[in-house]
Scaffold this active site. Structure first.
Site, short mmCIF file in Angstrom:
data_model
loop_
_atom_site.label_atom_id
_atom_site.label_comp_id
_atom_site.label_asym_id
_atom_site.label_seq_id
_atom_site.Cartn_x
_atom_site.Cartn_y
_atom_site.Cartn_z
N TYR A 295 -10.48 3.55 -16.47
CA TYR A 295 -10.32 4.15 -14.94
C TYR A 295 -11.84 4.80 -14.68
CZ TYR A 295 -8.10 6.04 -11.13
OH TYR A 295 -7.68 6.66 -9.80
N ALA B 23 -14.16 2.16 -6.41
CA ALA B 23 -15.25 1.99 -7.23
C ALA B 23 -15.57 0.57 -7.30
CB ALA B 23 -14.94 2.57 -8.64
N THR C 288 0.01 -2.17 -6.53
CA THR C 288 -0.56 -2.39 -5.34
C THR C 288 -1.91 -3.24 -5.36
OG1 THR C 288 -1.94 -0.25 -5.61
CG2 THR C 288 0.35 -0.07 -4.56
N LYS D 24 -11.82 11.28 -9.09
CA LYS D 24 -10.38 11.95 -8.77
C LYS D 24 -10.35 13.48 -9.02
CE LYS D 24 -8.03 8.38 -6.95
NZ LYS D 24 -7.64 8.46 -5.56
N ASP E 141 -14.11 2.19 8.79
CA ASP E 141 -14.50 2.15 7.52
C ASP E 141 -15.08 3.50 7.14
OD1 ASP E 141 -16.31 2.10 5.26
OD2 ASP E 141 -16.71 0.17 5.49
N VAL E 142 -14.45 4.35 6.41
CA VAL E 142 -14.95 5.77 5.86
C VAL E 142 -16.06 5.79 5.46
CG1 VAL E 142 -12.40 6.41 5.91
CG2 VAL E 142 -13.68 5.91 3.74
N SER F 18 1.00 -1.31 -0.12
CA SER F 18 -0.02 -0.01 0.09
C SER F 18 0.99 1.38 0.06
CB SER F 18 -0.83 0.05 1.44
OG SER F 18 -1.67 -1.09 1.33
#
Ligand code: NAD
Ligand code: 0WE
Length: 255
Positions: free
Chosen positions: A155, A95, A193, A162, A64-65, A19
């Site tokens: 993406y 996503a 990652t 983003k 957990d956000v 990470s």
């Protein structure tokens, strides 16, 4: 040598040793920062607790956000235990897999919502929770990617998220500037990652970066970590609301 002894950082987004958040945590730790690491869920708990043994004095918390109550509980505990916070690192993006596989045109309302909730809104929620603890000013750092400004095949909705994240950095920087809290993004080149490995064609993308970037190689997690350390430090005291590219120069090329 950057010396940040006596400072405390909270880092979001450590899943494993690959990470980007882990490389940032290591660089901050080397500079003397006390580290609070958060992991997303029970499944990642053991790994996180094992990893933080490498960092002197570090603690691990679950968060957990996408859950306001978990953010609330976390920052209440931090306030009780540490009182003050200096650095916040947000290294989270998600996503639903279909959204990165199907044509962008087919992005569902729910997948759009989830991508933006986890990848963008979380930065606002975490900044709001952290700001009252940043009593000596602070540095908030998030991770973004080139797909925010140029179309990168597949993406998709993450590129849109983003773009929103980079705009969020500017609006947060304006709100928090008077409190001497700086907010910046690092735009990293592609790195293998967990989040990136799940993507088909990553190998081809890494190869093309190697061929086309001015430095003729791919960027490493530790280089992103070094830039985060700089942005967290007083050397960057005049920088806020910016996107710093750490991509071996790939983004400057026209062809
Ligand atoms: P990673 O998989 O190691 O990190 C992503 C992290 O997001 C994981 O730790 C995961 O647990 C966390 N996460 C996802 N949903 C969450 C939730 N609801 N609550 C809490 N945590 C959650 O991959 P990484 O490549 O290190 O990604 C970190 C950041 O870097 C992301 O924002 C990503 O978009 C960005 N980035 C990655 C690359 C790359 O090529 N790897 C390039 C540029 C930017
Ligand atoms: O931001 C990222 C990764 C973001 C990501 C990855 C996944 C995989 C697993 C977000 N959500 C998910 N959801 C999953 O279910 N990067 C910058 C790495 C990345 O992802 C790409 C890339 C690059 C580079 C996707 C398509 C094309 C290039």
């Amino acid at each position: 040598m950057i010396d940040l002894k006596g400072r405390t950082a909270i880092v979001f987004g450590v899943a494993n040793k690959r990470s980007i958040a882990w490389a940032i945590a290591q660089k901050l730790n080397e500079a003397g920062v006390r580290l609070l690491i958060t992991y997303q869920n029970e499944r990642l708990k053991l790994e996180a607790e094992d990893m933080i043994k490498e960092l002197a004095g570090a603690e691990a918390y679950q968060c957990d956000v996408s859950n306001d109550a978990e953010i609330d509980t976390l920052f209440t505990r931090l306030k009780e235990k540490h009182g003050k916070l200096d650095i916040l690192v947000h290294s989270i993006g998600f996503a639903p897999p279909d959204a990165l596989k199907n044509p962008f045109l087919d992005t569902s309302r729910e997948d759009f919502r989830i991508a933006h909730d986890i990848s963008v809104y979380s930065l606002i929620a975490l900044s709001r929770a952290a700001a009252p603890l940043m009593t000596d000013g602070g540095s908030i750092i998030t991770l973004t990617y080139y797909g925010s400004t140029k179309v990168v095949p597949n993406y998709n909705v993450m590129g849109v998220a983003k773009a929103a994240l980079e705009a969020t950095v500017r609006y947060l920087a304006a709100d928090l500037g008077p409190k001497k809290i700086r907010v910046n993004a690092i735009s990293a080149g592609p790195i293998k990652t967990l989040a990136a490995r799940a993507i088909g064609g990553l190998g081809l993308m890494l190869k093309s970066h190697e061929e086309r970037s001015p430095l003729q190689r791919n960027v490493q997690q530790a280089e992103v970590g070094g830039t985060a350390l700089f942005l967290a430090s007083d050397l960057a005291s005049g920088i806020t609301g910016e996107v710093t590219y750490v991509d071996c120069g790939y983004n400057i090329m026209g062809f």
